[in-house]
Design a protein around this motif. Structure first.
Motif, PDB file in Angstrom:
ATOM      1  N   VAL A 193       1.100  -1.381   0.459  1.00  0.00           N
ATOM      2  CA  VAL A 193       0.099   0.131   0.440  1.00  0.00           C
ATOM      3  C   VAL A 193       0.867   1.215   0.009  1.00  0.00           C
ATOM      4  CG1 VAL A 193      -1.645   1.345   1.406  1.00  0.00           C
ATOM      5  CG2 VAL A 193      -1.812  -1.421   0.921  1.00  0.00           C
ATOM      6  N   PHE A 194       1.916   1.165   0.761  1.00  0.00           N
ATOM      7  CA  PHE A 194       2.954   2.299   0.811  1.00  0.00           C
ATOM      8  C   PHE A 194       3.503   2.203  -0.471  1.00  0.00           C
ATOM      9  CE2 PHE A 194       6.710   4.944   2.932  1.00  0.00           C
ATOM     10  CZ  PHE A 194       6.585   5.262   3.054  1.00  0.00           C
ATOM     11  N   TYR A 195       3.722   1.373  -0.990  1.00  0.00           N
ATOM     12  CA  TYR A 195       4.612   2.021  -2.661  1.00  0.00           C
ATOM     13  C   TYR A 195       3.793   1.958  -3.803  1.00  0.00           C
ATOM     14  CZ  TYR A 195       8.941   1.640   0.913  1.00  0.00           C
ATOM     15  OH  TYR A 195       9.932   1.847   1.195  1.00  0.00           O
ATOM     16  N   ARG A 196       2.513   1.805  -3.519  1.00  0.00           N
ATOM     17  CA  ARG A 196       1.443   2.101  -3.966  1.00  0.00           C
ATOM     18  C   ARG A 196       1.491   0.927  -5.021  1.00  0.00           C
ATOM     19  NH1 ARG A 196       2.458   7.809  -3.891  1.00  0.00           N
ATOM     20  NH2 ARG A 196       0.414   8.694  -2.861  1.00  0.00           N
ATOM     21  N   GLY A 197       1.899  -0.560  -4.908  1.00  0.00           N
ATOM     22  CA  GLY A 197       2.048  -1.628  -5.576  1.00  0.00           C
ATOM     23  C   GLY A 197       3.315  -1.104  -6.637  1.00  0.00           C
ATOM     24  N   ARG A 198       3.821  -0.648  -6.846  1.00  0.00           N
ATOM     25  CA  ARG A 198       5.581  -0.040  -7.342  1.00  0.00           C
ATOM     26  C   ARG A 198       6.871  -0.540  -6.289  1.00  0.00           C
ATOM     27  NH1 ARG A 198       1.487   4.234  -9.541  1.00  0.00           N
ATOM     28  NH2 ARG A 198       2.571   5.418  -7.835  1.00  0.00           N
ATOM     29  N   ASP A 199       7.513  -0.709  -7.134  1.00  0.00           N
ATOM     30  CA  ASP A 199       8.912  -0.489  -6.095  1.00  0.00           C
ATOM     31  C   ASP A 199       9.116  -0.533  -4.489  1.00  0.00           C
ATOM     32  OD1 ASP A 199       9.746   0.345  -8.655  1.00  0.00           O
ATOM     33  OD2 ASP A 199       9.456   1.676  -8.284  1.00  0.00           O
ATOM     34  N   THR A 200       7.678  -2.623  -4.486  1.00  0.00           N
ATOM     35  CA  THR A 200       8.254  -2.356  -3.257  1.00  0.00           C
ATOM     36  C   THR A 200       8.763  -2.549  -2.869  1.00  0.00           C
ATOM     37  OG1 THR A 200       5.913  -2.387  -3.598  1.00  0.00           O
ATOM     38  CG2 THR A 200       6.753  -3.651  -0.873  1.00  0.00           C
ATOM     39  N   PRO A 201      10.083  -2.693  -1.362  1.00  0.00           N
ATOM     40  CA  PRO A 201      11.595  -3.019  -1.625  1.00  0.00           C
ATOM     41  C   PRO A 201      11.327  -4.743  -1.790  1.00  0.00           C
ATOM     42  CG  PRO A 201      11.130  -1.260   0.332  1.00  0.00           C
ATOM     43  CD  PRO A 201      10.076  -1.478  -0.380  1.00  0.00           C
ATOM     44  N   LYS A 202      12.235  -5.004  -1.389  1.00  0.00           N
ATOM     45  CA  LYS A 202      12.900  -6.367  -1.913  1.00  0.00           C
ATOM     46  C   LYS A 202      12.940  -7.005  -0.126  1.00  0.00           C
ATOM     47  CE  LYS A 202      12.375  -7.369  -6.346  1.00  0.00           C
ATOM     48  NZ  LYS A 202      12.249  -6.389  -6.194  1.00  0.00           N
ATOM     49  N   LEU A 444       3.566  -0.733  10.895  1.00  0.00           N
ATOM     50  CA  LEU A 444       2.743   0.554   9.604  1.00  0.00           C
ATOM     51  C   LEU A 444       4.684   0.286   9.625  1.00  0.00           C
ATOM     52  CD1 LEU A 444       1.423   1.949   8.354  1.00  0.00           C
ATOM     53  CD2 LEU A 444       1.121   3.265  10.353  1.00  0.00           C
ATOM     54  N   ALA A 445       5.320   0.633  10.876  1.00  0.00           N
ATOM     55  CA  ALA A 445       7.241   1.433  11.084  1.00  0.00           C
ATOM     56  C   ALA A 445       7.664  -0.100  10.053  1.00  0.00           C
ATOM     57  CB  ALA A 445       7.497   0.993  12.365  1.00  0.00           C
ATOM     58  N   VAL A 446       7.682  -1.065   9.967  1.00  0.00           N
ATOM     59  CA  VAL A 446       8.217  -1.900   8.673  1.00  0.00           C
ATOM     60  C   VAL A 446       7.975  -1.636   7.834  1.00  0.00           C
ATOM     61  CG1 VAL A 446       8.878  -4.014   8.052  1.00  0.00           C
ATOM     62  CG2 VAL A 446       8.582  -3.813  10.999  1.00  0.00           C
ATOM     63  N   ALA A 447       5.929  -1.267   7.337  1.00  0.00           N
ATOM     64  CA  ALA A 447       6.251  -1.914   5.747  1.00  0.00           C
ATOM     65  C   ALA A 447       6.944   0.054   5.645  1.00  0.00           C
ATOM     66  CB  ALA A 447       4.489  -2.111   5.845  1.00  0.00           C
ATOM     67  N   THR A 448       7.388   0.988   6.318  1.00  0.00           N
ATOM     68  CA  THR A 448       7.145   2.489   5.376  1.00  0.00           C
ATOM     69  C   THR A 448       8.601   2.556   5.931  1.00  0.00           C
ATOM     70  OG1 THR A 448       6.821   3.350   7.872  1.00  0.00           O
ATOM     71  CG2 THR A 448       5.255   3.687   6.621  1.00  0.00           C
TER      72      THR A 448
END
Ligand code: PEP
Ligand code: MG
Length: 485
Positions: A193-202, A444-448
């Motif tokens: 959600v944070f990366y809007r489905g694009r380039d979510t870090p690996k 949320l902290a880990v996700a962002t």
């Protein structure tokens, strides 16, 4: 003919008409060879996403208690999955005590015969009658879209129609439901959600905890005006070690306080930190430095110090009452903080050093201390991008305290985090002093990718559950080789 027999007949007809039977045979035989124990389980998992997407059936609100014995809003999410409505997830809203004036409105009933006016029956009603129909049929895995519907159902920036408490509980619960339906851990769902489905870090990183071990201000009952005295472990340690370090210091601090001030000095404040009868910050920081040494660590190397002054709470008529009947001007208070930083070189972060509207002092503090320490904006920003963009332009602070219920939904809070990251500032994901036992903020902290999390002392269930969730996430990331090196 039964329904399933007729469906099987239709499938066979389709396979025959399109001459697909031989191909299907090869695929199924291969699969049975490769996965003899679970070939059909695998097939089911492949086919399930091709079903109609889940839809929210309804939200159901209820009044439950938070960690301070005050009512709060809990929301259940029911979704229609393969034609059946089922309860998927539930969550509840936290609640602050030292709140900023620009925070989303917490809707309370004001009926003094119930919970001293703090009931949330109206907010619960709004979940059932306004939010539930507004999100019905939406896909719960699309958090951004659902959060948008929640905001539109209210229609005001500060959620004054439906109540920020109703909206935060709904947003938390839908986030949990989305993760469950996608079969993802919450932090991975929120990262998408944070990366809007694009380039979510690996890979992912764990935040450094800012651990509130000594409570003052509105969270305790004594003379100490500064609200939070926190410790931060060295950022390079693994999270498991970070938690062990700060917890050992916490225990040593308890022992020292008892030996110096008697057993009642070990009583706990709202966030699980000790609430001893101390009068000033210098003394409190000195006790913590002693505890760090007693635990076998070095202040400024293994463990650092941080304050949340929550100074709007002791600001009146242009003066700051830093100790009972001791009033300072803004400039005098800045001198006082500078002396604390010089006298306690392990002190690396000060939150809400000045009143939420004393912008001139915020700017001066950035000029004087901004290169040395984190100057964290909580009440001054209230996780609101309008205030944050002004604060970034005018250089009020170099870090954002991110509290979802200050603004309403997870998606809005994520907008604030993105804005702060783009300005090269730090983000600290934060709990509230009134909490529940959900651990959404850890995920949320880990996700962002926030470098810090603030979630109280390593004591009391509603605080510890957030730390324990980070332990679980760390273990999972290590096992999957996804922990950032
Ligand atoms: C804070 O001020 O950072 C805090 C967590 O306290 P509250 O929830 O009372 O605002
Ligand atoms: Mg604060």
């Amino acid at each position: 003919m039964s329904d399933t027999a007729s469906t099987a007949g239709k499938i066979q007809e389709y396979l025959d008409d399109n001459k697909l039977q031989p191909t299907l045979q090869v695929i199924i035989n291969d699969l049975c060879k490769q996965l003899p124990s679970d070939a059909f389980g695998y097939l089911v998992n492949q086919l399930l996403p091709k079903c109609a997407p889940p839809q929210i059936d309804k939200l159901v609100g209820r009044e439950v208690l938070d960690s301070r014995a005050n009512p709060t809003v809990e929301v259940d999410v029911y979704a229609i999955v393969r034609d059946k409505s089922r309860l998927i997830a539930r969550s509840a809203a936290p609640s602050g005590a030292s709140t900023g004036s620009n925070e989303a409105m917490e809707l309370r009933d004001g009926d003094n015969d119930r919970y001293m006016g703090k009931g949330v029956k109206r907010a619960v009603d709004n979940v059932n009658t306004i939010l539930s129909p507004a999100v019905a049929r939406a896909n719960p895995t699309d958090l951004a879209a659902v959060d948008d519907l929640l905001c539109k159902a209210d229609g005001t920036e500060l959620k004054t129609k439906v109540g920020g408490n109703a909206i935060t509980a709904a947003s938390f619960a839908v986030a949990e439901a989305g993760a469950i339906l996608l079969d993802l851990p919450l932090y991975k769902h929120l990262a998408n959600v944070f990366y809007r489905g694009r380039d979510t870090p690996k890979t992912y990183r764990l935040p450094t905890p800012m651990v509130n071990i000594l409570n003052g201000g509105k969270h305790a009952g004594g003379n100490l005006k500064i609200q939070e005295f926190m410790i931060m472990p060295n950022a390079d340690l693994p999270f498991t070690e970070k938690l062990r370090y700060v917890t050992q210091v916490y225990h040593h601090l308890g022992k020292l306080l008892v030996s110096k001030y008697g057993v009642s000095a070990k009583n706990l404040g709202d966030e699980g930190g000790y609430a001893p009868p101390l009068d000033n910050a210098d003394e409190a920081l000195g006790m913590i430095e002693q505890a760090i040494s007693a635990a076998g660590f070095t202040a400024g190397k293994d463990i650092f110090l941080a304050l949340d002054c929550a100074s709007s709470e002791f600001y009146k008529d242009g003066k700051y009452e830093i100790a009972p009947k001791k009033f300072l001007t803004g400039d005098e208070l800045l001198n006082y903080y500078e002396k604390l930083v010089n006298d306690h070189p392990a002190l690396r972060s000060i939150e809400d050093a000045f009143d939420e509207k004393d912008y001139e002092m915020w700017k001066k503090s950035m000029e004087r201390l901004g290169d040395k320490i984190m100057l964290v904006g909580d009440d001054v920003f209230t996780t609101n991008t309008n205030l944050l963009s002004r604060g970034i332009n005018e250089k009020w602070a170099n870090a954002l305290l991110l509290k979802v219920n200050q603004i309403g939904t997870i998606s809005e809070a994520m907008n604030a985090a993105r804005m702060m990251f783009e300005a090269s500032g730090q983000v600290i994901v934060s709990h509230r002093s009134g909490e529940t036992t959900n651990s959404v903020i850890s995920d949320l902290a880990v996700a962002t990718g926030a470098r810090f999390i603030k979630t109280g002392a390593p004591a009391r269930g509603e605080r510890v559950c957030k730390y324990n969730r980070l332990l679980q996430i760390e273990e999972e990331l290590i096992n999957e080789g996804l922990l950032e090196k």
